[in-house]
Design a protein around this motif. Sequence first.
Motif, PDB file in Angstrom:
ATOM      1  N   PRO A 163      10.504  -8.837 -12.884  1.00  0.00           N
ATOM      2  CA  PRO A 163      10.110  -7.362 -13.259  1.00  0.00           C
ATOM      3  C   PRO A 163      10.828  -6.767 -14.391  1.00  0.00           C
ATOM      4  O   PRO A 163      12.100  -7.278 -14.383  1.00  0.00           O
ATOM      5  N   GLU A 164      10.264  -6.216 -15.149  1.00  0.00           N
ATOM      6  CA  GLU A 164      10.827  -5.474 -16.343  1.00  0.00           C
ATOM      7  C   GLU A 164      11.635  -4.298 -15.857  1.00  0.00           C
ATOM      8  O   GLU A 164      12.301  -3.947 -16.466  1.00  0.00           O
ATOM      9  N   VAL A 165      10.904  -3.599 -15.011  1.00  0.00           N
ATOM     10  CA  VAL A 165      11.485  -2.329 -14.499  1.00  0.00           C
ATOM     11  C   VAL A 165      11.336  -2.357 -13.017  1.00  0.00           C
ATOM     12  O   VAL A 165      10.344  -3.016 -12.611  1.00  0.00           O
ATOM     13  N   GLU A 166      12.112  -1.553 -12.263  1.00  0.00           N
ATOM     14  CA  GLU A 166      12.230  -1.240 -10.989  1.00  0.00           C
ATOM     15  C   GLU A 166      11.201  -0.294 -10.683  1.00  0.00           C
ATOM     16  O   GLU A 166      10.941   0.659 -11.296  1.00  0.00           O
ATOM     17  N   VAL A 167      10.215  -0.734  -9.702  1.00  0.00           N
ATOM     18  CA  VAL A 167       8.932   0.138  -9.279  1.00  0.00           C
ATOM     19  C   VAL A 167       9.663   1.140  -8.263  1.00  0.00           C
ATOM     20  O   VAL A 167      10.287   0.756  -7.534  1.00  0.00           O
ATOM     21  N   ARG A 168       8.823   2.202  -8.198  1.00  0.00           N
ATOM     22  CA  ARG A 168       9.423   3.346  -7.137  1.00  0.00           C
ATOM     23  C   ARG A 168       8.969   2.730  -5.813  1.00  0.00           C
ATOM     24  O   ARG A 168       7.827   2.150  -5.645  1.00  0.00           O
ATOM     25  N   ARG A 169       9.644   3.056  -4.807  1.00  0.00           N
ATOM     26  CA  ARG A 169       9.384   2.580  -3.528  1.00  0.00           C
ATOM     27  C   ARG A 169       8.173   3.182  -2.968  1.00  0.00           C
ATOM     28  O   ARG A 169       7.867   4.392  -3.329  1.00  0.00           O
ATOM     29  N   LEU A 170       7.174   2.516  -2.371  1.00  0.00           N
ATOM     30  CA  LEU A 170       6.017   2.898  -1.818  1.00  0.00           C
ATOM     31  C   LEU A 170       6.330   3.918  -0.614  1.00  0.00           C
ATOM     32  O   LEU A 170       7.317   3.747   0.002  1.00  0.00           O
ATOM     33  N   PRO A 171       5.307   4.727  -0.571  1.00  0.00           N
ATOM     34  CA  PRO A 171       5.710   5.811   0.396  1.00  0.00           C
ATOM     35  C   PRO A 171       5.395   5.229   1.965  1.00  0.00           C
ATOM     36  O   PRO A 171       4.576   4.488   2.173  1.00  0.00           O
ATOM     37  N   GLU A 172       6.301   5.576   2.860  1.00  0.00           N
ATOM     38  CA  GLU A 172       6.204   5.261   4.336  1.00  0.00           C
ATOM     39  C   GLU A 172       4.858   6.031   4.905  1.00  0.00           C
ATOM     40  O   GLU A 172       4.491   7.057   4.598  1.00  0.00           O
ATOM     41  N   ARG A 173       4.134   5.005   5.707  1.00  0.00           N
ATOM     42  CA  ARG A 173       2.843   5.676   6.269  1.00  0.00           C
ATOM     43  C   ARG A 173       3.188   5.351   7.874  1.00  0.00           C
ATOM     44  O   ARG A 173       3.808   4.545   8.406  1.00  0.00           O
ATOM     45  N   ASP A 174       2.836   6.436   8.477  1.00  0.00           N
ATOM     46  CA  ASP A 174       2.817   6.395   9.862  1.00  0.00           C
ATOM     47  C   ASP A 174       1.550   5.582  10.589  1.00  0.00           C
ATOM     48  O   ASP A 174       0.450   5.779  10.429  1.00  0.00           O
ATOM     49  N   PRO A 175       1.772   4.444  11.208  1.00  0.00           N
ATOM     50  CA  PRO A 175       0.922   3.711  11.949  1.00  0.00           C
ATOM     51  C   PRO A 175       0.022   4.234  12.761  1.00  0.00           C
ATOM     52  O   PRO A 175      -1.085   3.924  12.958  1.00  0.00           O
ATOM     53  N   ALA A 176       0.537   5.350  13.338  1.00  0.00           N
ATOM     54  CA  ALA A 176      -0.179   6.094  14.321  1.00  0.00           C
ATOM     55  C   ALA A 176      -1.437   6.648  13.347  1.00  0.00           C
ATOM     56  O   ALA A 176      -2.739   6.685  14.536  1.00  0.00           O
ATOM     57  N   GLN A 177      -1.670   6.824  12.441  1.00  0.00           N
ATOM     58  CA  GLN A 177      -2.759   7.299  11.588  1.00  0.00           C
ATOM     59  C   GLN A 177      -3.785   6.179  11.597  1.00  0.00           C
ATOM     60  O   GLN A 177      -4.785   6.619  11.162  1.00  0.00           O
ATOM     61  N   PHE A 178      -3.288   4.976  11.829  1.00  0.00           N
ATOM     62  CA  PHE A 178      -4.319   3.992  11.373  1.00  0.00           C
ATOM     63  C   PHE A 178      -4.805   2.982  12.624  1.00  0.00           C
ATOM     64  O   PHE A 178      -5.377   2.000  12.513  1.00  0.00           O
ATOM     65  N   VAL A 179      -4.078   3.336  13.696  1.00  0.00           N
ATOM     66  CA  VAL A 179      -4.142   2.664  14.978  1.00  0.00           C
ATOM     67  C   VAL A 179      -4.712   3.304  16.029  1.00  0.00           C
ATOM     68  O   VAL A 179      -4.757   4.566  16.132  1.00  0.00           O
ATOM     69  N   ARG A 180      -5.777   2.612  16.829  1.00  0.00           N
ATOM     70  CA  ARG A 180      -6.668   3.113  17.776  1.00  0.00           C
ATOM     71  C   ARG A 180      -6.419   2.268  19.083  1.00  0.00           C
ATOM     72  O   ARG A 180      -6.762   0.970  18.742  1.00  0.00           O
TER      73      ARG A 180
END
Length: 184
Positions: A163-180
């Motif tokens: 890595p040439e640069v540190e990438v910004r942290r990915l946003p946290e996602r709420d599993p409840a929005q994707f689980v049924r």
Amino acid sequence: MDAQELLLNRHSNPRLIAPAPAGEQLNTLFRAGLRAPDHAGLTPWEFIVFEGEQRNALGDVLAAAAKAQGESEDAIDKARHAPLRAPMVITVVAKVKEHGKVPRLEQELSAGCALMAMQMAAQSMGFNGIWRTGWFAFDRGVHRDLGLEEQDQIVGFLYLGTPEVEVRRLPERDPAQFVRYFGR
């Protein structure tokens, strides 16, 4: 970094410089890829490595495909230089085999799992990369120029390096929005 931390913090990094994995580190990446789920033991993968000057050969293949598609000179030039964005590019191919119980899609998904396992192994060693696909992965001219068979399918180009640069942290996602839960 333990496995859970690695998986929960997975991220791609398109800004890569030398060095790329080499020697035993590279072998470890391939060993990780070969642990992908593989119904019926078909081993439906091939890893084509482009490093150093060989990245120019891949660039020539991509540029020829862009030219054949009628792309602009700028797009052709961009395609030619794309593999130079990282010190190593591994083209991951699903080597699809005819099988009564293992459909094509499952074999392609297996190759995709191999690609992700290799990227995760690289990240665990302090390297990183980015999984790129685009129309080149589906272009029959690219397939021909890379020596692939008619049934083969590129699942991605894994760009690898430091890595040439540190990438910004990915946003946290709420599993409840994707689980049924069925039936609840």
